[in-house]
Design a protein around this motif. Structure first.
Motif, PDB file in Angstrom:
ATOM      1  N   TYR A  26       0.838  -1.204   0.000  1.00 43.44           N
ATOM      2  CA  TYR A  26       0.000   0.000   0.000  1.00 43.44           C
ATOM      3  C   TYR A  26       0.868   1.247   0.000  1.00 43.44           C
ATOM      4  O   TYR A  26       1.799   1.356   0.817  1.00 43.44           O
ATOM      5  CB  TYR A  26      -0.867   0.034   1.264  1.00 43.44           C
ATOM      6  CG  TYR A  26      -2.021  -0.931   1.261  1.00 43.44           C
ATOM      7  CD1 TYR A  26      -3.288  -0.523   0.841  1.00 43.44           C
ATOM      8  CD2 TYR A  26      -1.857  -2.250   1.677  1.00 43.44           C
ATOM      9  CE1 TYR A  26      -4.359  -1.405   0.845  1.00 43.44           C
ATOM     10  CE2 TYR A  26      -2.924  -3.139   1.684  1.00 43.44           C
ATOM     11  CZ  TYR A  26      -4.172  -2.702   1.271  1.00 43.44           C
ATOM     12  OH  TYR A  26      -5.232  -3.567   1.272  1.00 43.44           O
ATOM     13  N   ARG A  67      -4.184 -12.268   3.374  1.00 41.03           N
ATOM     14  CA  ARG A  67      -5.531 -11.808   3.050  1.00 41.03           C
ATOM     15  C   ARG A  67      -5.703 -11.965   1.537  1.00 41.03           C
ATOM     16  O   ARG A  67      -4.768 -11.702   0.789  1.00 41.03           O
ATOM     17  CB  ARG A  67      -5.722 -10.320   3.381  1.00 41.03           C
ATOM     18  CG  ARG A  67      -5.582  -9.979   4.873  1.00 41.03           C
ATOM     19  CD  ARG A  67      -6.486  -8.795   5.215  1.00 41.03           C
ATOM     20  NE  ARG A  67      -7.839  -9.183   4.933  1.00 41.03           N
ATOM     21  CZ  ARG A  67      -8.757  -8.417   4.343  1.00 41.03           C
ATOM     22  NH1 ARG A  67      -8.465  -7.181   4.003  1.00 41.03           N
ATOM     23  NH2 ARG A  67      -9.974  -8.859   4.101  1.00 41.03           N
ATOM     24  N   HIS A  95      -7.882  -7.607  -2.560  1.00 48.58           N
ATOM     25  CA  HIS A  95      -9.114  -6.841  -2.302  1.00 48.58           C
ATOM     26  C   HIS A  95      -8.959  -5.381  -2.641  1.00 48.58           C
ATOM     27  O   HIS A  95      -7.857  -4.837  -2.633  1.00 48.58           O
ATOM     28  CB  HIS A  95      -9.520  -6.982  -0.827  1.00 48.58           C
ATOM     29  CG  HIS A  95      -8.444  -6.572   0.127  1.00 48.58           C
ATOM     30  ND1 HIS A  95      -7.409  -7.412   0.495  1.00 48.58           N
ATOM     31  CD2 HIS A  95      -8.223  -5.403   0.786  1.00 48.58           C
ATOM     32  CE1 HIS A  95      -6.612  -6.783   1.337  1.00 48.58           C
ATOM     33  NE2 HIS A  95      -7.066  -5.562   1.526  1.00 48.58           N
ATOM     34  N   HIS A 133     -10.375  -1.672  -1.281  1.00 47.16           N
ATOM     35  CA  HIS A 133     -11.042  -1.037  -0.137  1.00 47.16           C
ATOM     36  C   HIS A 133     -11.910   0.111  -0.635  1.00 47.16           C
ATOM     37  O   HIS A 133     -11.488   0.855  -1.533  1.00 47.16           O
ATOM     38  CB  HIS A 133     -10.009  -0.412   0.809  1.00 47.16           C
ATOM     39  CG  HIS A 133      -9.253  -1.398   1.629  1.00 47.16           C
ATOM     40  ND1 HIS A 133      -9.690  -1.815   2.861  1.00 47.16           N
ATOM     41  CD2 HIS A 133      -8.073  -2.023   1.417  1.00 47.16           C
ATOM     42  CE1 HIS A 133      -8.806  -2.663   3.376  1.00 47.16           C
ATOM     43  NE2 HIS A 133      -7.809  -2.808   2.520  1.00 47.16           N
TER      44      HIS A 133
HETATM   45 FE    FE Z   1      -6.260  -4.114   2.815  1.00 53.02          FE
END
Ligand code: FE
Ligand code: DHB
Length: 284
Positions: free
Chosen positions: A166, A221, A224, A226
Motif C-alpha cells: 500500500y 488476506r 481486495h 477497499h
Molecule cells: Fe487491505
C-alpha cells in the motif's frame, strides 16, 4: 524510476499505521468519552473471557510472561492497528451491520488515508507509469434504498499494488499511488480504471507476523479493493471487494470476506478485466 526497491518492513508499515490512526482520531467528530457504566460492563466481560481462557487452557506463568512480552513488542512496533484490525475488527463490523440494510460492509483495516485526489468519473487511479498488473475497469452506480441514483456520491478507493503493498506504508511507492476519491456522474455512475491488486501478507518480521507463525497460521488476506462510499445525508459504507477464484478467499487471516462482496471480472478480449458493482446507501 527508482532502481532500488526496499521492501516495506513491519516496523515501517506498523508505525505508519499508528500515525495514520492517531491523525484520523484527532480529526474525528463527535463525542469520544465513554460512560463509566459502559466501560465497566465491557471491561468486566473482557476480563472474564481472559480469566476463563487461563483456567480452561491452564495457562502457565511462562506462557503469561511470553504474552506480556508479545504485547509490549506490539506497542513498541506500532502494530496495534494491524493486530486489532486483523483479529478483532471483523466482529465489530458484524455487530455494526445488524442495523444496516445497505450494501454489505467489511473492515476498514489500517491503511486508509483521507484527503486523496478527487477525480471526476470516468477516472484512472493515480499510478506509476510502469504500474504492473492486470488492468481493471471497475464501474457501477450508487443508489439509495429506493433505487434513486446518487449523483455527486464519493467512491473513496484504496488498494495494494501487484506486489501487495500500500502507498503511504511502503517507502518505495509514490504518495497517493492507487488511491483516489471518484465522484459519481449525473446518473450516479462511476468508472474507475486501476489494476488488480495482489493478495496482502501481514508483515512477517514484526510481532503480529511472528505470533501468526508461532501459532502455525498463515499471514495472508485475499486480494481486495477497499472502499468508503458516501453521499450527503446518507450513511457511509465501509467495505471491501474481492475477486472470484482468488487465493486465500476461504481462509482470510482477517476473516473479512463475505459472499456478496466477491467480484467476477470478465476479460474484455485484450487482457483488460472489466467488472460492474453497484452500491446502495441508506439514510442514518
Ligand atoms: Fe487491505
Ligand atoms: C490489515 C491490512 C489490510 O490491508 C487489511 O485490509 C486489513 C488488515 C492489517 O495488516 O492489519
Amino acid at each position: 524510476m527508482t532502481t532500488t526497491q526496499p521492501s516495506p518492513t513491519a516496523a515501517g508499515s506498523g508505525s505508519s499505521a499508528t500515525e495514520a490512526f492517531r491523525a484520523a482520531r484527532s480529526t474525528a467528530s463527535g463525542p469520544s468519552g465513554v460512560a463509566p457504566e459502559r466501560v465497566s460492563a465491557v471491561l468486566t466481560s473482557l476480563l472474564a473471557g481472559i480469566h476463563e481462557t487461563i483456567r480452561s487452557e491452564e495457562v502457565t506463568y511462562d506462557e503469561f510472561q511470553a504474552a506480556k512480552q508479545f504485547l509490549i513488542e506490539v506497542g513498541e512496533g506500532g502494530e496495534w492497528p494491524l493486530l486489532l484490525d486483523v483479529f478483532v475488527e471483523h466482529v465489530v463490523e458484524d455487530v455494526a451491520s445488524r442495523t444496516q440494510s445497505c450494501t454489505k460492509g467489511s473492515i476498514l483495516g489500517p491503511y486508509y488515508l483521507p484527503g486523496q485526489a478527487r477525480l471526476e468519473s470516468p477516472a484512472t487511479l493515480p499510478q506509476r507509469p510502469d504500474e504492473q498488473g492486470t488492468v481493471l475497469v471497475f464501474s457501477g452506480q450508487v443508489r439509495d434504498t429506493g433505487g434513486n441514483p446518487l449523483p455527486g456520491a464519493e467512491v473513496d478507493i484504496w488498494q495494494a499494488d501487484e506486489q501487495g503493498y500500500y502507498s503511504g506504508f511502503a517507502p518505495h511507492l509514490p504518495e497517493g499511488n492507487l488511491r483516489g476519491v471518484v465522484v459519481t456522474d449525473s446518473a450516479g455512475r462511476f468508472e474507475i480504471r486501476t489494476i488488480e491488486p495482489a493478495p496482502y501478507q501481514i508483515p512477517t518480521d514484526g510481532p503480529t507476523g511472528k505470533m501468526i507463525e508461532a501459532a502455525g497460521w498463515h499471514p495472508w488476506r485475499p486480494a481486495h479493493l477497499h472502499l468508503l462510499v458516501s453521499a450527503p445525508g446518507m450513511r457511509t459504507i465501509t467495505t471491501q471487494l474481492y475477486f472470484r477464484g482468488g487465493e486465500w478467499l476461504d481462509s482470510d487471516v482477517a476473516t473479512a470476506t463475505k459472499p456478496e462482496l466477491i467480484l467476477d471480472p470478465a476479460d474484455a478480449g485484450d487482457g483488460t478485466h472489466t467488472v460492474e458493482y453497484d452500491f446502495v446507501l441508506e439514510r442514518p
